[in-house]
Each structure stands twice: as structure tokens, then as C-alpha cells.
Design an enzyme around this catalytic site. Structure first.
Site, mmCIF file in Angstrom:
data_model
loop_
_atom_site.group_PDB
_atom_site.id
_atom_site.type_symbol
_atom_site.label_atom_id
_atom_site.label_comp_id
_atom_site.label_asym_id
_atom_site.label_seq_id
_atom_site.Cartn_x
_atom_site.Cartn_y
_atom_site.Cartn_z
ATOM 1 N N ASP A 50 0.840 -1.198 0.000
ATOM 2 C CA ASP A 50 0.000 0.000 0.000
ATOM 3 C C ASP A 50 0.878 1.252 0.000
ATOM 4 O OD1 ASP A 50 -2.911 1.029 0.574
ATOM 5 O OD2 ASP A 50 -1.585 2.150 1.902
ATOM 6 N N TYR A 55 3.665 9.246 0.244
ATOM 7 C CA TYR A 55 4.661 8.422 0.946
ATOM 8 C C TYR A 55 6.045 8.513 0.285
ATOM 9 C CZ TYR A 55 0.417 6.017 2.699
ATOM 10 O OH TYR A 55 -0.817 5.706 3.230
ATOM 11 N N LYS A 82 -2.168 6.293 -4.095
ATOM 12 C CA LYS A 82 -3.198 7.287 -3.765
ATOM 13 C C LYS A 82 -2.740 8.677 -4.172
ATOM 14 C CE LYS A 82 -3.546 4.714 0.567
ATOM 15 N NZ LYS A 82 -2.138 4.411 0.878
ATOM 16 N N HIS A 119 -6.772 10.109 -1.852
ATOM 17 C CA HIS A 119 -6.161 9.920 -0.524
ATOM 18 C C HIS A 119 -7.007 10.500 0.604
ATOM 19 C CE1 HIS A 119 -1.968 9.216 1.362
ATOM 20 N NE2 HIS A 119 -2.897 9.015 2.240
ATOM 21 N N SER A 200 -3.758 1.784 9.933
ATOM 22 C CA SER A 200 -3.400 1.891 11.366
ATOM 23 C C SER A 200 -4.124 0.842 12.215
ATOM 24 C CB SER A 200 -3.695 3.292 11.910
ATOM 25 O OG SER A 200 -2.926 4.250 11.234
ATOM 26 N N LEU A 202 -2.880 -1.262 14.032
ATOM 27 C CA LEU A 202 -2.145 -1.450 15.289
ATOM 28 C C LEU A 202 -2.120 -0.154 16.089
ATOM 29 C CD1 LEU A 202 0.826 -3.536 13.799
ATOM 30 C CD2 LEU A 202 -1.332 -4.363 14.771
ATOM 31 N N GLY A 205 0.936 1.795 16.758
ATOM 32 C CA GLY A 205 1.902 1.314 17.747
ATOM 33 C C GLY A 205 1.756 1.957 19.122
ATOM 34 N N SER A 245 5.282 -2.153 9.551
ATOM 35 C CA SER A 245 6.400 -2.273 10.489
ATOM 36 C C SER A 245 7.688 -2.219 9.689
ATOM 37 C CB SER A 245 6.327 -3.613 11.237
ATOM 38 O OG SER A 245 7.507 -3.791 11.988
ATOM 39 N N ASN A 254 3.243 -10.327 12.113
ATOM 40 C CA ASN A 254 1.961 -9.743 11.708
ATOM 41 C C ASN A 254 1.283 -10.532 10.586
ATOM 42 O OD1 ASN A 254 2.551 -7.825 13.608
ATOM 43 N ND2 ASN A 254 3.073 -6.198 12.162
HETATM 44 P P1 A2P Z 1 8.042 -0.705 13.951
HETATM 45 O O1 A2P Z 1 7.878 -0.159 12.558
HETATM 46 O O2 A2P Z 1 9.154 -0.027 14.697
HETATM 47 O O3 A2P Z 1 8.122 -2.200 13.977
HETATM 48 P P2 A2P Z 1 0.016 0.779 12.319
HETATM 49 O O4 A2P Z 1 0.157 -0.408 11.403
HETATM 50 O O5 A2P Z 1 -1.217 0.783 13.145
HETATM 51 O O6 A2P Z 1 0.203 2.084 11.617
HETATM 52 O O7 A2P Z 1 1.204 0.668 13.398
HETATM 53 C C1 A2P Z 1 2.553 0.769 13.018
HETATM 54 C C2 A2P Z 1 3.396 0.879 14.263
HETATM 55 O O8 A2P Z 1 3.218 -0.300 15.041
HETATM 56 C C3 A2P Z 1 4.853 1.036 14.007
HETATM 57 O O9 A2P Z 1 5.350 1.973 14.940
HETATM 58 C C4 A2P Z 1 5.439 -0.339 14.278
HETATM 59 O O10 A2P Z 1 6.732 -0.260 14.795
HETATM 60 C C5 A2P Z 1 4.475 -0.893 15.314
HETATM 61 N N1 A2P Z 1 4.327 -2.357 15.185
HETATM 62 C C6 A2P Z 1 4.182 -3.053 14.056
HETATM 63 N N2 A2P Z 1 4.040 -4.364 14.302
HETATM 64 C C7 A2P Z 1 4.118 -4.509 15.631
HETATM 65 C C8 A2P Z 1 4.049 -5.639 16.495
HETATM 66 N N3 A2P Z 1 3.875 -6.867 16.023
HETATM 67 N N4 A2P Z 1 4.152 -5.409 17.831
HETATM 68 C C9 A2P Z 1 4.311 -4.161 18.312
HETATM 69 N N5 A2P Z 1 4.379 -3.063 17.547
HETATM 70 C C10 A2P Z 1 4.277 -3.220 16.216
#
Ligand code: A2P
Length: 277
Positions: A50, A55, A82, A119, A200, A202, A205, A245, A254
Site C-alpha cells: 500500500d 509516501y 493514492k 487519498h 493503522s 495497530l 503502535g 512495520s 503480523n
Molecule cells: P516498527 O515499525 O518499529 O516495527 P500501524 O500499522 O497501526 O500504523 O502501526 C505501526 C506501528 O506499530 C509502528 O510503529 C510499528 O513499529 C508498530 N508495530 C508493528 N508491528 C508490531 C508488532 N507486532 N508489535 C508491536 N508493535 C508493532
């Protein structure tokens, strides 16, 4: 329903273009910085990347496609980009979109991306309409196999109906996780056959969310990490999920979300987290 797997896909209504349910987000990985994570993602089995003009990594995605051409057929990869701004005229706006396709797919006439999104709706009604016209032209020419929007609310989706030749949009990509469920627009998309993509997933993060006790309890119950539970939550909701990540172990972790299933009780508990805010 067949059990979900890393190769599971969904298609927008009336199309036959499969979108892999798990995608890899390239936000905040500008230029060359996207290459190692994207390579790690492809090695871990992701087949969906994506990107976006914003970006600043479309050219690197293009280079990567070239690099892997001998090992992963182009037809097995799904690329999104986008555009959020107009160029000053409908023709220039279209040209900007075409430039994106060329950065990713080369200068030939047969270049394409799988998905091209507006976007953001934030440019205003005129910009939204002009951008959609540009994407419809790309779609008609086969340079975007699917077209859609991002960050659109119900009012923006309804507004498009008046002029869109391609309606509904194939995709709406929005921020989705237990603390941002956007139930109204998600329901609208489901009712109209618009594929919902979760960015997002996660919670970018955020530590206090990833360490939330409810999430921790569910993760422990399944011997999974909180991040894996959040990705699985999105998948079980029927969303396309786009975690990102830059850490190789997390990229692999993931994608390892297909050997367990959240039960009804887990989903209810996760759904309840939004009410805390
Ligand atoms: P990093 O890139 O340092 O691994 P989102 O996908 O919601 O945008 O979140 C991305 C953020 O979540 C990044 O800061 C990434 O850190 C962190 N992240 C990605 N995978 C994990 C994981 N399995 N456990 C904890 N944090 C994660």
C-alpha cells in the site's frame, strides 16, 4: 466460509479483481527506506503493498517489482497508490495520476496499478470531483484495475453518487481498530459492496493501547501478541488489514495470524473498547 489464510482475497461488488486481505503499509517509509521492509514482507508471504504519492516511495515500489519479476509474477502482486491533490486542471490532475502509474509500472502503455485511491476528501467538493474524474479515466483505460477513496465519510460517499460514472467506489480505506470502529461508514460500505480497508490497525503502535489489559488478556488466551489479535480482529470483521512495520520479526509476526480464531466473547470485548474513550 473457508478458513482465512495468507492468500485469502476479497473482491468489490461486480468486479473480479481479488484484493489480498492482508496488505503491507508503506507509510513513513520514504524512498529507499521502504525497500528492506517491503522485501521482508514479500519474503513473509504478503502480496499486497500500500503506497501513495505522499509516501514518496512509488518509484521504489516500481524498482522492487522489477527486482522480483523473476520470482513473483506481477499477477500475484497487488499494488495500491493514492493521490490527494489536483494539478490545476482536470487534464493536469489526470497527468499526476498517470505519473504515479508510470513510476510504479514503467513508461509503457500497458502499465497499471491494481488500486488507485483518492487519498483524502479534505481538498473540498471540487477537488473530490476532479480527482474522481481522473481516476475514472485511468480505470476506463485499464491503468487502474480498481478505483476508490480513503478517509471518506458517508456524506462524501453520498456526494459522489450525483456525478460518479463509476459508483460505488470499489474501496474505502479508513482508520480502523477497536478504538476507531467508524460503525456508520463501515455499515454503509458493507451495504453497498464497497471493500473496507483498515489502516493503522495497530493504533500506530500506541503503547497504552497495545498494552491494554483487555487486549493482553485475549492475546494470552490465544498465545498470540496484542498486535496479532488486532490484525485478526480486522480480518474477522471482513476488512482488508494494512499493518506496517520496519522490523523484520514483526513483519513476520503480523502475517502469522491465520492459525487461530477470536471467539464471539473476544470480539464483543474488543468492540467494547471504543466506549472507554
Ligand atoms: P516498527 O515499525 O518499529 O516495527 P500501524 O500499522 O497501526 O500504523 O502501526 C505501526 C506501528 O506499530 C509502528 O510503529 C510499528 O513499529 C508498530 N508495530 C508493528 N508491528 C508490531 C508488532 N507486532 N508489535 C508491536 N508493535 C508493532
Amino acid at each position: 466460509m473457508a478458513p482465512l489464510s495468507l492468500s485469502s482475497t476479497t473482491s468489490p461488488k461486480d468486479t473480479k479483481v481479488p484484493i489480498p486481505l492482508l496488505g503491507f503499509g508503506l507509510w513513513q517509509l520514504p524512498g529507499e527506506a521502504c525497500l528492506a521492509p517491503a522485501r521482508a514482507a514479500l519474503a513473509a508471504g504478503y502480496r499486497h503493498l500500500d503506497s501513495a504519492q505522499l509516501y514518496r516511495n512509488e518509484a521504489q515500489v516500481g524498482a522492487l517489482l522489477h527486482e522480483i519479476a523473476g520470482s513473483i509474477p506481477r499477477g500475484e502482486i497487488f499494488i495500491t497508490t493514492k493521490q490527494g491533490v489536483c494539478g490545476g486542471s482536470p487534464e493536469k490532475t489526470y497527468q499526476l495520476a498517470l505519473d504515479s502509474v508510470r513510476r510504479i509500472s514503467g513508461d509503457g502503455d500497458n502499465g497499471y496499478v491494481e488500486l488507485f485511491l483518492i487519498h483524502t476528501p479534505r481538498g473540498g467538493a471540487d477537488a473530490r470531483r476532479e480527482l474522481w474524474g481522473a481516476l475514472e479515466k485511468l480505470y476506463a483505460e485499464g491503468k487502474a484495475r480498481l478505483i476508490g477513496v480513503s478517509n471518506y465519510d458517508v456524506e462524501h460517499l453520498e456526494e459522489m453518487r450525483a456525478y460518479a460514472k463509476v459508483w460505488p467506489p470499489h474501496v474505502n480505506q479508513i482508520e480502523l481498530h477497536p478504538w476507531s470502529q467508524q460503525r456508520e461508514v463501515v455499515k454503509y460500505c458493507e451495504d453497498h459492496g464497497i471493500v473496507v480497508q483498515a489502516y493503522s490497525p495497530l493504533v500506530t503502535g500506541e503503547k497504552d493501547k497495545l498494552e491494554h489489559t483487555v487486549l493482553g488478556r485475549i492475546a494470552a488466551k490465544h498465545s498470540k501478541t496484542p498486535a496479532q489479535v488486532l490484525i485478526r480482529y480486522g480480518l474477522q470483521k471482513g476488512w482488508v488489514v494494512l499493518p506496517k512495520s520496519k522490523t523484520p520479526e514483526r513483519i513476520e509476526q503480523n502475517a502469522d495470524v491465520f492459525g487461530f480464531e477470536l471467539d464471539e466473547e473476544d470480539i464483543v470485548a474488543l468492540d467494547g473498547l471504543e466506549e472507554e474513550v
